[in-house]
Design a protein around this motif. Structure first.
Motif, PDB file in Angstrom:
ATOM      1  N   LYS A 107       0.250  -0.952   0.020  1.00  0.00           N
ATOM      2  CA  LYS A 107      -0.089   0.004  -0.120  1.00  0.00           C
ATOM      3  C   LYS A 107       1.092   0.977   0.196  1.00  0.00           C
ATOM      4  N   TYR A 191       0.680 -11.642   0.726  1.00  0.00           N
ATOM      5  CA  TYR A 191      -0.631 -12.937   0.024  1.00  0.00           C
ATOM      6  C   TYR A 191       0.579 -13.976  -0.525  1.00  0.00           C
ATOM      7  N   SER A 326      -9.155  -2.676  -1.498  1.00  0.00           N
ATOM      8  CA  SER A 326      -9.047  -3.713  -0.690  1.00  0.00           C
ATOM      9  C   SER A 326      -9.659  -3.940   0.733  1.00  0.00           C
ATOM     10  N   HIS A 327     -10.244  -4.439   1.261  1.00  0.00           N
ATOM     11  CA  HIS A 327     -10.426  -4.848   3.181  1.00  0.00           C
ATOM     12  C   HIS A 327      -9.449  -3.993   4.324  1.00  0.00           C
ATOM     13  N   LYS A 360     -12.620  -8.731  -8.098  1.00  0.00           N
ATOM     14  CA  LYS A 360     -11.462  -9.270  -7.674  1.00  0.00           C
ATOM     15  C   LYS A 360     -11.594  -8.933  -5.396  1.00  0.00           C
ATOM     16  N   LEU A 361     -12.374  -8.430  -5.627  1.00  0.00           N
ATOM     17  CA  LEU A 361     -12.835  -7.902  -4.285  1.00  0.00           C
ATOM     18  C   LEU A 361     -12.852  -9.032  -3.709  1.00  0.00           C
ATOM     19  N   ASP A 362     -12.789  -9.362  -2.188  1.00  0.00           N
ATOM     20  CA  ASP A 362     -13.260 -10.336  -1.151  1.00  0.00           C
ATOM     21  C   ASP A 362     -14.128  -9.420  -0.094  1.00  0.00           C
ATOM     22  N   ILE A 366     -14.603  -7.126   3.323  1.00  0.00           N
ATOM     23  CA  ILE A 366     -14.651  -6.352   3.660  1.00  0.00           C
ATOM     24  C   ILE A 366     -16.079  -5.895   4.295  1.00  0.00           C
ATOM     25  N   LYS A 400     -13.388   1.351  -7.063  1.00  0.00           N
ATOM     26  CA  LYS A 400     -12.480   0.208  -7.673  1.00  0.00           C
ATOM     27  C   LYS A 400     -12.296   0.549  -9.117  1.00  0.00           C
TER      28      LYS A 400
END
Length: 404
Positions: A107, A191, A326-327, A360-362, A366, A400
């Protein structure tokens, strides 16, 4: 000699051109089967072979991004003498002699790149800036974006010509290993990549150079394990008083002495503290004068769409437009809002823009973050108008907008 390239959507065509220049017979494979037609046309026009499966035979080289699960796409009738990642190939092929700063990390990459470009512009340097937002010259406090391009390591092979003093480049998984200054912002989450057959850290470590490497101080020992000398950053910025939404920060920086700076007009200044810390260490290595540093920080206005703050009809809106949402990033921004005592009456709006981005998002991770901060969530994925819940004082909008 034959070379096989898996994955053409992350700059495989750039690698193909370099290999062909060295006399290889190149076979490109669209393993994911959704490459744009313009990429396919470019590969065919340059004289390389193109298919959706690797032709049977023996190849001297197989090249693929480090995140590509190569073994999923290899058949028994394909024999490979040597495997090379795209970032390893970039390190082999790159011959750009201009002063280059490469920035990777989990990040904060874009924030740091913009801050560096602003400081170096203030120092009178001619700066080229390449990030996930686009690329072009950064001059007079503004990024003149003239081209959109991936931040895959292969992008380093096609940086435009020009007599720039400094090339500030954001890269995703790994770099060339030949930058004048290499920066890893952090490793908040190591990850899994390539269907969990590898780790992000291994790829990101490829950015480390024989020149100057700068990493977060708490991670120095970890990155030293990859065999390069590193310099740690951190602990040189102090936030004074109690930060409040909509108000600039009063900070003290340690840069050739202690200096008070007013920072963050019109955006969430707290989100840039780590970027400031890293920039101080980088610019110290480049001998940027302290008066330039102070002036640059006070005139910095953030990245368009990143933590932008506005107020309408008594409701604050904070916009986070970012391909890296992301989360983790949502949790980070909510932590910032909590520090400013701005969670009361806060509604999060999450807009993944399109289905491919949504995938692509979890979402469960989230939702766990949202529940932890006890705020409301509106998830957009149907294009319907938004009804803001009654009692909302602040809207935190996450958009996003694309792939990294």
């Amino acid at each position: 000699m034959k070379a096989l390239i898996f994955d053409i959507i992350h700059g495989g065509d750039y690698i193909a051109k370099k290999l062909m220049d060295r006399g290889y017979d190149v076979y490109c494979v669209d393993v994911y089967k959704y490459a744009k037609q313009e990429i396919k046309d470019r590969i065919i026009e340059m004289g390389a072979n193109l298919s959706e499966e690797a032709p049977a035979g023996e190849y001297a080289l197989l090249l693929a991004p480090s995140h590509c699960p190569v073994d999923m796409f290899l058949r028994d009738d394909v024999i490979v003498d040597k495997r090379v990642t795209f970032h390893q190939a970039v390190g082999e092929f790159i011959d750009d002699k201009r002063f280059r700063i490469e920035v990777t990390g989990v990040k904060g990459k874009t924030s740091l790149c913009y801050m560096l470009a602003h400081i170096l512009d203030k120092a009178g340097k001619k700066v080229f800036l390449h990030t996930s937002r686009g690329q072009g010259q950064y001059v007079n406090g503004e990024h003149h974006i003239d081209k959109l391009m991936s931040i895959a390591p292969t992008s380093l092979l096609v940086l435009p010509e020009g007599d720039y003093d400094v090339m500030v480049t954001e890269v995703s998984l790994g770099g060339s290993g030949k930058a004048d200054i290499a920066v890893i912002t952090n490793l908040l989450e190591d990850y899994g990549i390539a269907k969990n057959t590898g780790k992000a850290s291994t790829s990101k470590a490829s950015i480390l150079t024989d020149n100057i490497n700068i990493v977060e101080s708490s991670e120095c020992e970890f990155w030293k394990g990859f065999g390069k000398d590193v310099i740690g950053y951190g602990g040189r910025v102090r936030v004074n008083g109690s930060p409040r939404l909509g108000e600039p920060l009063d900070i003290t920086i340690d840069y050739d002495g202690k200096h008070d700076v007013r920072f963050g007009e019109g955006f969430l200044g707290l989100e840039y503290i780590h970027a400031i810390d890293a920039a101080l260490t980088i610019c110290e290595q480049m001998s940027i004068p302290k008066d330039v540093m102070i002036s640059a920080l006070e005139s910095f206005r953030g990245i368009p769409g990143r933590g932008e703050i506005s107020k309408e009809n008594g409701i604050w809106t904070v916009t986070e437009r970012n391909p890296g949402i992301s989360h983790i990033s949502i949790g980070s921004t909510l932590s910032t809002m909590k520090r400013m005592d701005a969670l009361d009456g806060l509604t999060v709006i999450l807009d993944p823009v399109n289905r491919r981005v949504c995938d692509k998002l979890d979402i469960e991770q989230i939702r766990d973050v949202i529940d932890r901060y006890d705020v409301k969530l509106i998830f957009l994925n149907d294009g319907k108008d938004v009804t803001i819940p009654e009692g909302t004082k602040t809207i935190l909008k996450f958009i996003k907008e694309g792939f990294q």
